[in-house]
Design a protein around this motif. Structure first.
Motif, PDB file in Angstrom:
ATOM      1  N   THR A 173      39.110  43.493  42.334  1.00  0.00           N
ATOM      2  CA  THR A 173      38.709  42.556  41.288  1.00  0.00           C
ATOM      3  C   THR A 173      37.887  41.411  41.855  1.00  0.00           C
ATOM      4  N   ARG A 174      38.361  40.841  42.966  1.00  0.00           N
ATOM      5  CA  ARG A 174      37.661  39.691  43.552  1.00  0.00           C
ATOM      6  C   ARG A 174      36.304  40.104  44.112  1.00  0.00           C
ATOM      7  N   VAL A 175      36.247  41.232  44.789  1.00  0.00           N
ATOM      8  CA  VAL A 175      34.986  41.676  45.380  1.00  0.00           C
ATOM      9  C   VAL A 175      33.990  42.070  44.295  1.00  0.00           C
ATOM     10  N   ALA A 176      34.452  42.735  43.257  1.00  0.00           N
ATOM     11  CA  ALA A 176      33.558  43.109  42.151  1.00  0.00           C
ATOM     12  C   ALA A 176      32.963  41.869  41.500  1.00  0.00           C
ATOM     13  N   ALA A 177      33.784  40.853  41.317  1.00  0.00           N
ATOM     14  CA  ALA A 177      33.292  39.609  40.713  1.00  0.00           C
ATOM     15  C   ALA A 177      32.238  38.966  41.608  1.00  0.00           C
ATOM     16  N   GLU A 178      32.495  38.937  42.915  1.00  0.00           N
ATOM     17  CA  GLU A 178      31.546  38.333  43.851  1.00  0.00           C
ATOM     18  C   GLU A 178      30.229  39.103  43.882  1.00  0.00           C
ATOM     19  N   ALA A 179      30.330  40.434  43.780  1.00  0.00           N
ATOM     20  CA  ALA A 179      29.132  41.281  43.820  1.00  0.00           C
ATOM     21  C   ALA A 179      28.450  41.395  42.464  1.00  0.00           C
TER      22      ALA A 179
END
Length: 217
Positions: free
Chosen positions: A48-54
């Motif tokens: 979730t966090r990485v998808a949001a950052e990307a």
């Protein structure tokens, strides 16, 4: 579920992207994961966090990297690939150049990479490495040690032998441990400890070459 596959860099993925757009998206995701890793630590590497950052959907990320372990494994494989590419360049250069201090050249170059690759430091000095990453690291170190063996042989410092390969593996393990400690002490690398590493490795490799001259290796 399809079996995980590895792309050309050795990154283990749930699926390997085929189209240029998909490859670019995955590269963007890994860059985003690295930013999260550096800023927030290993534990923040959730899908979730990485998808949001990307700025991609979680579903899109999940096609390739289904969980934190997969993200860690992919980042580690990327770093290993970069380090091994530098070693391969050393091997090529050793065939045409003569370095008065190959140990110094190798340690200084890799210390420089430690300084610039914040993600690598954050991953290795944090907690949460996966079993797959630890095993990949062992294989990575074997490949790096083989690179050192080929460099020494190309420079004429030692004759090629099983004993040289074993000695280079030992030297690589020692150098890696000292480098990690130097950068744990100081983000820029404890220069005094790095210099001691050079002294130790020069002496060890000189002794290895001497054993070969006397037929002991």
């Amino acid at each position: 579920m399809s079996e995980p596959t590895a792309d050309e860099t050795g990154v283990v993925l749930r699926r390997t992207p085929q189209q240029a757009r998909s490859k670019a998206r995955l590269a963007r995701v890994l860059k985003a994961a690295e930013r999260v890793l550096v800023a927030e630590g290993v534990q923040a590497l959730t899908t979730t966090r990485v998808a949001a950052e990307a700025k991609v959907s979680v579903g899109s990320l999940y096609q390739y990297l289904p969980d934190r372990d997969a993200i860690i494994d992919a980042l580690a494989a990327t770093y290993f690939s970069q380090l091994e590419a530098v070693m391969e360049e050393f091997v090529r250069s050793a065939a045409t150049e003569q370095w008065p201090d190959p140990v110094g050249v190798l340690i200084d170059t890799y210390a420089g990479l430690y300084r610039t690759e914040e993600g690598f430091r954050a991953l290795w000095f944090g907690s949460g490495l996966t079993d797959r990453t630890r095993e990949a690291d062992r294989e990575h170190k074997r490949r790096m040690a083989d690179g050192v063996r080929r460099v020494l042989f190309a420079l004429g410092i030692a004759g090629d032998s099983e004993g040289l390969g074993r000695a280079c593996h030992a030297a690589l393990l020692a150098a890696d441990a000292l480098a990690q400690e130097a950068f744990r002490r100081d983000a820029g690398g404890d220069t005094a400890l790095l210099e001691e590493a050079k002294v130790m490795l020069r002496g060890y490799l000189t002794a290895v070459a001497g054993r070969q001259e006397h037929g002991d290796a």
